[in-house]
Design an enzyme around this catalytic site. Structure first.
Site, short mmCIF file in Angstrom:
data_model
loop_
_atom_site.label_atom_id
_atom_site.label_comp_id
_atom_site.label_asym_id
_atom_site.label_seq_id
_atom_site.Cartn_x
_atom_site.Cartn_y
_atom_site.Cartn_z
N SER A 146 117.90 -33.82 0.10
CA SER A 146 118.31 -35.03 -0.61
C SER A 146 119.10 -34.63 -1.84
CB SER A 146 117.07 -35.83 -1.03
OG SER A 146 117.37 -36.80 -2.00
N TYR A 159 108.66 -36.85 -4.73
CA TYR A 159 109.76 -36.74 -3.78
C TYR A 159 110.79 -35.70 -4.25
CZ TYR A 159 113.38 -38.17 -0.49
OH TYR A 159 114.32 -38.20 0.51
#
Length: 264
Positions: A146, A159
């Site tokens: 990501s 995350y």
């Protein structure tokens, strides 16, 4: 070797987390490039409609149950995948989850859920599939990361930690296995609308805020990732390993103006 470096005909790709979202887009792109598939989800029955879609493209798709937080489940999936196909060529390590909370509200269980799924799960899936690839001297492992692996975002502490770990893990595994014919790279999407974050896109103000910071002036569309995943899966990327490829519209540049813009 095919003259088309992006042709995946005769190859088999394992795609985890393929019951919805970006996992299905990755799988479609690989199937359209010629690959047959192993598709995984915690509930293999949830894959039935997607298996039919892949078969309609003329490719084979084997649905398997996989819980990336369960070591036995990972080993079972790898064994079943190897039983279904003579060789596994590609892994797209996509399964993941997220918990959106301010840092002070993150619980012990929140942290473990995200890190166990995104980071520990990705490592042990890669390890299990690499054991099938290494005897053949060939493999393409694509860890899905990501833009949060290179930028910090409030409300995403577990995350971002997990995705930063994926980036580092990718480099370590590339060093481990590169001499044995297996490349390992990280495909890192920017801001794409998925099931995990769709609530954000329902806020027009937030979308405007986001787009202002993306140089190409729009959020990502899932098919923006097609070329990147096929490239990393194919012979075209044979001399690329240990890298993180950001597909983010340029938001990781910082995207802050240093001049005053003129607005009508």
């Amino acid at each position: 070797m095919s003259e088309n470096f992006f042709d995946l005909t005769g190859q088999v790709a394992v795609v985890t987390g393929a019951s919805r979202g970006l996992g299905q887009y990755f799988a479609r792109a690989l199937a359209r490039a010629g690959a047959d598939l192993v598709l995984t989800s915690r509930d293999a029955n949830a894959l039935t409609p997607f298996v039919k879609e892949i078969e309609a493209l003329g490719r084979r798709a084997v649905p398997l149950a996989l819980d990336v937080r369960d070591h036995d489940s990972i080993q079972r999936m790898a064994e079943q995948a190897s039983a279904a196909y003579e060789q596994l060529h590609i892994l797209v390590n996509n399964a993941g989850c997220n918990v959106r909370k301010p840092a002070l509200d993150i619980t012990w269980d929140d942290w473990n859920l995200v890190l166990d799924t995104n980071l520990r799960g990705s490592f042990f899936v890669a390890q299990a599939i690499a054991r099938q690839m290494l005897p053949h001297g060939y493999g393409r492992i694509i860890n899905i990361g990501s833009v949060t692996s290179v930028m910090g975002y409030a409300g995403l502490a577990p995350y971002t930690a997990s995705r930063g770990g994926i980036r580092q893990l990718t480099m370590s595994l590339a060093a481990d296995w590169g001499g044995q014919g297996v490349t390992v790279n990280c495909l890192a999407p920017g801001w794409f609308r998925t099931e995990q974050n769709k609530v954000l896109y329902e806020d027009a103000g937030w979308v405007d805020y986001l787009v202002e910071r993306i140089p190409v002036r729009r959020p990502g569309a899932p098919n923006d990732l097609d070329g990147a995943v096929v490239f990393l899966a194919s012979e075209a990327s044979r001399y690329v390993t240990g890298q993180t490829l950001l597909i983010d519209g340029g938001i990781s540049t910082g995207a802050l103006r240093a001049t005053v813009s003129k607005r009508s």
